[in-house]
Design an enzyme around this catalytic site. Sequence first.
Site, short mmCIF file in Angstrom:
data_model
loop_
_atom_site.label_atom_id
_atom_site.label_comp_id
_atom_site.label_asym_id
_atom_site.label_seq_id
_atom_site.Cartn_x
_atom_site.Cartn_y
_atom_site.Cartn_z
N ALA A 2 0.95 -1.24 0.26
CA ALA A 2 0.01 0.05 -0.02
C ALA A 2 0.87 1.31 0.01
O ALA A 2 1.92 1.41 0.63
CB ALA A 2 -1.05 0.07 1.35
N PRO A 3 0.21 2.20 -0.64
CA PRO A 3 -0.91 2.26 -1.62
C PRO A 3 -0.83 1.76 -3.08
O PRO A 3 -1.73 1.79 -3.44
CB PRO A 3 -1.09 3.91 -1.60
CG PRO A 3 0.37 4.43 -1.61
CD PRO A 3 1.08 3.72 -0.51
N GLY A 4 0.45 1.33 -3.23
CA GLY A 4 0.42 0.55 -4.58
C GLY A 4 1.46 0.94 -5.78
O GLY A 4 1.22 0.58 -6.77
N ASP A 42 -0.80 -6.06 2.22
CA ASP A 42 -0.75 -4.95 3.01
C ASP A 42 -2.10 -4.93 3.95
O ASP A 42 -3.13 -5.02 3.31
CB ASP A 42 -0.50 -3.57 2.22
CG ASP A 42 0.18 -2.68 3.29
OD1 ASP A 42 -0.37 -2.33 4.30
OD2 ASP A 42 1.19 -2.31 2.74
N LYS A 74 15.59 0.79 5.42
CA LYS A 74 15.55 2.19 5.90
C LYS A 74 16.62 2.37 6.95
O LYS A 74 16.73 1.55 7.91
CB LYS A 74 14.20 2.23 6.64
CG LYS A 74 12.86 1.62 5.75
CD LYS A 74 12.79 2.56 4.22
CE LYS A 74 11.64 1.98 3.52
NZ LYS A 74 11.43 2.62 2.27
#
Length: 322
Positions: A193-195, A212, A279
């Site tokens: 998400a959101p894709g 998700d 990250k």
Amino acid sequence: MEELRRLFKEIKLQQLSSGEVFSFEVPEDREQVLTEIEDHEPIFLRHIQPVDHVITFSEDTDDLEELVDIVRDARKVFEGKRTAVHLRRVENSPFPYSAADTKAVVEAILIDIGSELSLQQPEQILSLYASKDSLLIGWGTPRELLSDWPGGAVRFQREEGQISRAKFKLLEAERTFGINLAEHKRALDIGAAPGGWTSLLLDRGLDVTAIDPAELHPSLVSNRRLTYLKKNASEVKFSPNSFDLIVCDMSWSPMQMGKLVLDLSQALSSGGDAIVTIKLMHRKPLQTIRDVMQKLQEVFIIRKAKQLFHNRDEITLLLEKR
């Protein structure tokens, strides 16, 4: 800069533009430096410009005339080659000429000495960098310079209806890593998400399973090649060899992301690819990267690790399942 310090023991570094551009000097010659960087490419270095000549600003037409003479003298480098001209400048550089005017003068000389101007897929790049006191001039192949984009800044045009800018990361990864997403058939998008990544994979013709607990963009859910599992990725299992590509761009801690990808790796066929982001949430990014890569190597061969232009506080990995 830290990566280069580890690569070259006797190195002098100078910041040219805060947090973005720096120069360095080493005892090794040009070819040794370029070969060493190519063989041990730093994760965080997106672009390198050899400094073959330096023009100290006089702020009159002598600067351009000297530049023209340098390009003419380098005829053998550019003659018969497709050449791109890149000009960048530090903020408030006293270099008085616009990029358009400078490029027009240089490109006229390149044509005169038998070079073909080319923005796409150049064979040689003439790089100019206007600092606060001088014009740094250098050239090399896109491979030597690590990128065929000025300063390694890969730019894509935002499309109407584009779901998120995250799509640019996957586009840049495809280009930088030299892979063709369309050569895959079935992809698993973890934390979709959101894709943004899912939409690109669908555009490339893949069948995509997206996981998700958050909502995917409404424009995607009716796509017949999409399977959407509105769950946490830790809650799902797949049969072996269900996919030939796994992608993951989750905002999780690096080690949690690594564990999740490893847990789902049994669904990836042997030799299949994975593209994942790490990250960098901690103060020691290089240590974090080493720890995550060491864990992933239990199952994957690490093909490349790179901090892309469209990455923020993260890097992107290209993996191959053993």
